[in-house]
Scaffold this motif. Structure first.
Motif, PDB file in Angstrom:
ATOM      1  N   ARG A 117       0.877  -1.415   0.069  1.00  0.00           N
ATOM      2  CA  ARG A 117       0.019   0.064  -0.032  1.00  0.00           C
ATOM      3  C   ARG A 117       0.952   1.516  -0.082  1.00  0.00           C
ATOM      4  NH1 ARG A 117      -4.772   0.947   4.191  1.00  0.00           N
ATOM      5  NH2 ARG A 117      -5.233   3.145   3.677  1.00  0.00           N
ATOM      6  N   LEU A 118       1.936   1.313   0.925  1.00  0.00           N
ATOM      7  CA  LEU A 118       2.916   2.469   0.800  1.00  0.00           C
ATOM      8  C   LEU A 118       3.670   2.399  -0.385  1.00  0.00           C
ATOM      9  CD1 LEU A 118       4.216   4.642   2.127  1.00  0.00           C
ATOM     10  CD2 LEU A 118       6.139   3.025   2.998  1.00  0.00           C
ATOM     11  N   MET A 119       4.103   1.414  -0.846  1.00  0.00           N
ATOM     12  CA  MET A 119       4.706   1.616  -2.160  1.00  0.00           C
ATOM     13  C   MET A 119       3.742   1.905  -3.334  1.00  0.00           C
ATOM     14  SD  MET A 119       8.229   0.929  -2.623  1.00  0.00           S
ATOM     15  CE  MET A 119       8.575  -0.309  -1.225  1.00  0.00           C
TER      16      MET A 119
ATOM     17  N   THR B 243      14.531   4.938   1.495  1.00  0.00           N
ATOM     18  CA  THR B 243      15.737   5.199   0.196  1.00  0.00           C
ATOM     19  C   THR B 243      15.263   4.263  -0.861  1.00  0.00           C
ATOM     20  OG1 THR B 243      17.151   5.914   1.762  1.00  0.00           O
ATOM     21  CG2 THR B 243      17.994   4.927  -0.318  1.00  0.00           C
ATOM     22  N   THR B 244      14.936   3.051  -0.982  1.00  0.00           N
ATOM     23  CA  THR B 244      14.673   2.042  -1.694  1.00  0.00           C
ATOM     24  C   THR B 244      13.386   2.732  -2.352  1.00  0.00           C
ATOM     25  OG1 THR B 244      15.614   0.237  -0.549  1.00  0.00           O
ATOM     26  CG2 THR B 244      14.177  -0.234  -2.103  1.00  0.00           C
ATOM     27  N   ALA B 245      12.268   2.983  -1.813  1.00  0.00           N
ATOM     28  CA  ALA B 245      11.088   3.406  -2.399  1.00  0.00           C
ATOM     29  C   ALA B 245      11.183   4.614  -3.313  1.00  0.00           C
ATOM     30  CB  ALA B 245       9.834   3.774  -1.246  1.00  0.00           C
ATOM     31  N   ALA B 246      12.102   5.588  -2.731  1.00  0.00           N
ATOM     32  CA  ALA B 246      12.445   6.903  -3.416  1.00  0.00           C
ATOM     33  C   ALA B 246      13.107   6.725  -4.507  1.00  0.00           C
ATOM     34  CB  ALA B 246      12.925   8.047  -2.307  1.00  0.00           C
TER      35      ALA B 246
ATOM     36  N   LEU C  91       9.384  -5.078  -8.039  1.00  0.00           N
ATOM     37  CA  LEU C  91      10.884  -5.155  -7.623  1.00  0.00           C
ATOM     38  C   LEU C  91      11.337  -4.276  -6.261  1.00  0.00           C
ATOM     39  CD1 LEU C  91      12.619  -4.867 -11.133  1.00  0.00           C
ATOM     40  CD2 LEU C  91      12.285  -7.031  -9.490  1.00  0.00           C
ATOM     41  N   ALA C  92      10.723  -3.250  -6.174  1.00  0.00           N
ATOM     42  CA  ALA C  92      11.107  -2.420  -4.858  1.00  0.00           C
ATOM     43  C   ALA C  92      10.368  -3.020  -3.906  1.00  0.00           C
ATOM     44  CB  ALA C  92      10.143  -0.999  -4.946  1.00  0.00           C
ATOM     45  N   LEU C  93       9.191  -3.777  -3.871  1.00  0.00           N
ATOM     46  CA  LEU C  93       8.593  -4.499  -2.714  1.00  0.00           C
ATOM     47  C   LEU C  93       9.609  -5.786  -2.356  1.00  0.00           C
ATOM     48  CD1 LEU C  93       4.629  -4.322  -3.536  1.00  0.00           C
ATOM     49  CD2 LEU C  93       5.810  -3.760  -1.331  1.00  0.00           C
ATOM     50  N   LYS C  94       9.854  -6.435  -3.317  1.00  0.00           N
ATOM     51  CA  LYS C  94      10.966  -7.512  -3.048  1.00  0.00           C
ATOM     52  C   LYS C  94      12.115  -7.305  -2.495  1.00  0.00           C
ATOM     53  CE  LYS C  94       9.237 -10.490  -6.894  1.00  0.00           C
ATOM     54  NZ  LYS C  94       9.415 -11.021  -8.130  1.00  0.00           N
TER      55      LYS C  94
ATOM     56  N   LEU D  19      15.122  -6.367   2.856  1.00  0.00           N
ATOM     57  CA  LEU D  19      15.648  -5.419   3.818  1.00  0.00           C
ATOM     58  C   LEU D  19      15.081  -5.614   5.377  1.00  0.00           C
ATOM     59  CD1 LEU D  19      16.024  -2.167   1.599  1.00  0.00           C
ATOM     60  CD2 LEU D  19      18.002  -3.740   2.565  1.00  0.00           C
ATOM     61  N   LEU D  20      13.903  -5.790   5.269  1.00  0.00           N
ATOM     62  CA  LEU D  20      12.934  -5.857   6.314  1.00  0.00           C
ATOM     63  C   LEU D  20      13.337  -7.364   7.407  1.00  0.00           C
ATOM     64  CD1 LEU D  20       9.802  -3.977   5.413  1.00  0.00           C
ATOM     65  CD2 LEU D  20      11.692  -3.098   6.892  1.00  0.00           C
ATOM     66  N   ALA D  21      13.516  -8.534   6.555  1.00  0.00           N
ATOM     67  CA  ALA D  21      13.753  -9.487   7.037  1.00  0.00           C
ATOM     68  C   ALA D  21      15.264  -9.695   7.559  1.00  0.00           C
ATOM     69  CB  ALA D  21      13.450 -10.539   5.686  1.00  0.00           C
ATOM     70  N   GLU D  22      15.970  -8.842   7.341  1.00  0.00           N
ATOM     71  CA  GLU D  22      17.236  -8.874   7.962  1.00  0.00           C
ATOM     72  C   GLU D  22      17.219  -8.860   9.426  1.00  0.00           C
ATOM     73  OE1 GLU D  22      19.632  -5.839   6.395  1.00  0.00           O
ATOM     74  OE2 GLU D  22      19.932  -6.997   4.316  1.00  0.00           O
ATOM     75  N   PRO D  23      17.841  -9.740  10.012  1.00  0.00           N
ATOM     76  CA  PRO D  23      17.867  -9.715  11.567  1.00  0.00           C
ATOM     77  C   PRO D  23      18.575  -8.447  12.219  1.00  0.00           C
ATOM     78  CG  PRO D  23      19.536 -11.413  10.760  1.00  0.00           C
ATOM     79  CD  PRO D  23      18.749 -10.722   9.712  1.00  0.00           C
TER      80      PRO D  23
END
Length: 184
Positions: free
Chosen positions: A79-81, A142-145, A172-175, A180-184
């Motif tokens: 939704r944000l993307m 940063t990724t989204a922008a 691609l940005a979502l993937k 990035l969010l899954a990184e510990p």
């Protein structure tokens, strides 16, 4: 309201012809008024262009805020993307951002930077228990922008060359964001 109509005409001209198309004469012709009327409202072509940039920054902030409404981003990052990609592409924020950068409009770029910082802060606040929330939010923004900006500028030319779907950049940005969010 003449000022609002002029800004709408200027945005249409920006989207269809780029920054060089946004002149007092062209906006006046589109509205059916003389450029003297526009000078009354904006003072000069630079005043009109500056008002357009300011309006587009506010519109970008509102679109992104809508994507964050009720913490929806935590549940639906798409939704944000989508909001960011729509703002940069369909609504012309990519054109506006490129214009700001190329025109060296640092004062106006600061209002754009405020939108970006606010978005990162709001995203980080969605994960108060995550020690890396600020870092993750910065990576997400940063990724989204980057990707939405590039997609808004070159996507309409590049996608047909590759026979790629319209949502390829957003997907691609979502993937990347998910990784990035899954990184510990």
């Amino acid at each position: 309201m003449a000022r609002e109509e002029a800004l709408a005409a200027a945005r249409d001209l920006l989207l269809s012809g780029g920054p060089a198309a946004v002149t007092l004469k062209a906006v006046g012709e589109r509205m059916g008024v003389g450029h003297a009327n526009l000078i009354h409202h904006f003072g000069s072509a630079a005043g009109l262009q500056g008002a357009l940039m300011d309006r587009m920054v506010r519109d970008l902030a509102e679109r992104i805020a809508a994507g964050l409404k009720d913490g929806a981003v935590a549940l639906e990052p798409g939704r944000l993307m989508t909001a960011v990609f729509d703002a940069f592409g369909r609504s012309g924020a990519s054109q506006m951002a490129a214009w700001l950068i190329l025109a060296r409009e640092q004062d106006r770029a600061e209002s754009f930077a405020g939108v970006v910082r606010d978005l990162a802060d709001r995203l980080a606040a969605l994960a108060p228990d995550d020690a890396r929330a600020t870092e993750r939010a910065q990576a997400l923004v940063t990724t989204a922008a980057y990707m939405a900006f590039a997609d808004g500028l070159i996507g309409p030319v590049l996608r047909p060359m590759l026979d790629a779907p319209e949502d390829l950049g957003r997907d691609l940005a979502l993937k990347l964001t998910a990784a990035l969010l899954a990184e510990p």
